[in-house]
Design a protein around this motif. Structure first.
Motif, short mmCIF file in Angstrom:
data_model
loop_
_atom_site.label_atom_id
_atom_site.label_comp_id
_atom_site.label_asym_id
_atom_site.label_seq_id
_atom_site.Cartn_x
_atom_site.Cartn_y
_atom_site.Cartn_z
N GLY A 100 0.82 -1.20 0.00
CA GLY A 100 0.00 0.00 0.00
C GLY A 100 0.85 1.26 0.00
O GLY A 100 2.02 1.24 0.41
N GLU A 101 0.26 2.34 -0.46
CA GLU A 101 0.97 3.62 -0.55
C GLU A 101 -0.04 4.76 -0.45
O GLU A 101 -1.20 4.63 -0.83
CB GLU A 101 1.73 3.71 -1.88
CG GLU A 101 2.52 4.98 -2.09
CD GLU A 101 3.62 5.19 -1.06
OE1 GLU A 101 3.27 5.62 0.05
OE2 GLU A 101 4.78 4.93 -1.36
N ASP A 102 0.43 5.88 0.08
CA ASP A 102 -0.36 7.12 0.09
C ASP A 102 0.01 7.89 -1.16
O ASP A 102 1.14 8.34 -1.32
CB ASP A 102 -0.04 7.93 1.35
CG ASP A 102 -0.79 9.25 1.37
OD1 ASP A 102 -1.86 9.33 0.74
OD2 ASP A 102 -0.32 10.20 2.02
N VAL A 103 -0.92 8.03 -2.08
CA VAL A 103 -0.66 8.65 -3.38
C VAL A 103 -1.12 10.10 -3.35
O VAL A 103 -2.20 10.43 -2.86
CB VAL A 103 -1.42 7.89 -4.47
CG1 VAL A 103 -1.18 8.55 -5.83
CG2 VAL A 103 -1.00 6.44 -4.49
N SER A 104 -0.29 10.98 -3.90
CA SER A 104 -0.64 12.40 -3.96
C SER A 104 -0.71 12.85 -5.42
O SER A 104 0.08 12.42 -6.25
CB SER A 104 0.37 13.25 -3.19
OG SER A 104 1.67 13.11 -3.73
N VAL A 105 -1.67 13.73 -5.72
CA VAL A 105 -1.91 14.16 -7.09
C VAL A 105 -2.54 15.55 -7.06
O VAL A 105 -3.21 15.93 -6.10
CB VAL A 105 -2.84 13.16 -7.81
CG1 VAL A 105 -4.18 13.07 -7.10
CG2 VAL A 105 -3.03 13.52 -9.27
N ARG A 106 -2.31 16.33 -8.11
CA ARG A 106 -3.02 17.60 -8.27
C ARG A 106 -3.11 17.96 -9.74
O ARG A 106 -2.33 17.48 -10.57
CB ARG A 106 -2.35 18.73 -7.48
CG ARG A 106 -1.08 19.29 -8.08
CD ARG A 106 -0.72 20.61 -7.41
NE ARG A 106 0.57 21.12 -7.83
CZ ARG A 106 0.79 21.80 -8.96
NH1 ARG A 106 -0.20 22.01 -9.81
NH2 ARG A 106 2.00 22.25 -9.25
N ARG A 144 -3.60 16.44 -3.36
CA ARG A 144 -4.59 15.63 -2.68
C ARG A 144 -4.06 14.21 -2.55
O ARG A 144 -3.53 13.65 -3.50
CB ARG A 144 -5.92 15.61 -3.45
CG ARG A 144 -6.47 16.99 -3.77
CD ARG A 144 -7.81 16.89 -4.49
NE ARG A 144 -7.73 16.08 -5.69
CZ ARG A 144 -7.32 16.52 -6.87
NH1 ARG A 144 -6.92 17.79 -6.98
NH2 ARG A 144 -7.32 15.73 -7.93
N GLY A 145 -4.23 13.63 -1.38
CA GLY A 145 -3.72 12.29 -1.15
C GLY A 145 -4.84 11.28 -0.95
O GLY A 145 -5.91 11.61 -0.46
#
Length: 214
Positions: free
Chosen positions: A182-188, A198-199
């Protein structure tokens, strides 16, 4: 094999340290017992988490090679595609892949996903089987570095390939079972420099089985 929308990998070039699960760190373990054997094993994809619609991403996880033998190991690919507007991600191939450093380790411990980006899809055992030696015993031993934000146009995608290894941090060798990453993904969105990233949490699961000898 089912293709599912998942969050993927797009990491930044020019990063240093143990990134993209490319190598081990010089912090040794206490030396678990990893008795290597020549039994064949197989992996299969159990499932992947959905990606929020607002992320503008589609993530596919596929098994490229499901066999683990003395001479070859299984390999998977995680492919992230921008399906919305132009998007900024702190991910690319190599040292800033979606799974990098500690998140290459499975839950429960036992397996390690070794990046094969740019390696032609090949991997070589270290002489003691498919065991990744010298990984940190804790979550804080992998070091830290920043990943460059990369802008991706609609339709662009990034592929990250990983080979399956035993992580060398628990007793046993490629033990059968269900494993999750699992991973915390960030994008904008790229349309606004002032918008914060946003994660969201994303992950997938594999099952490892032993092939019965005839």
């Amino acid at each position: 094999m089912h293709r599912r929308a998942l969050l993927s990998t797009v990491a930044a070039a020019g990063a240093a340290g143990l990134g993209g699960c490319l190598a081990s760190v010089g912090i040794g373990t206490s030396g678990p017992a990893n008795p290597v054997d020549d039994e064949e094993r197989r992996i299969s994809l159990l499932g992947v988490d959905s990606v929020p619609d607002e992320s503008g991403l589609q993530i596919d996880v596929r098994v490229l090679d499901d066999r683990i033998t003395v001479s070859e190991t299984a390999e998977i690919v995680v492919e992230t595609t921008v399906v919305g507007d132009t998007t900024v991600l702190p991910v690319t191939q190599g040292s800033c892949a979606i799974l990098n450093r500690r998140t290459c380790s499975s839950a429960p411990r036992g397996l390690w996903l070794e990046s094969t980006d740019g390696a032609g899809g090949t991997a070589t055992p270290d002489g003691e089987g498919w065991v990744r030696r010298g990984l940190p015993t804790g979550e804080q031993g992998f070091g830290g570095y920043g990943c460059r934000r990369v802008e991706y146009q609609p339709g662009e995608s990034v592929r990250n390939t990983f080979a399956v290894w035993d992580d060398g941090r628990v007793d046993g060798y490629l033990d059968p079972g269900e494993y999750r990453w699992g991973e915390d993904v960030s994008v904008r969105s790229a349309s606004s420099d002032s918008e914060e990233f946003r994660g969201f949490d994303w992950g997938f699961s594999l099952e490892l089985t032993r092939v019965e000898r005839e």
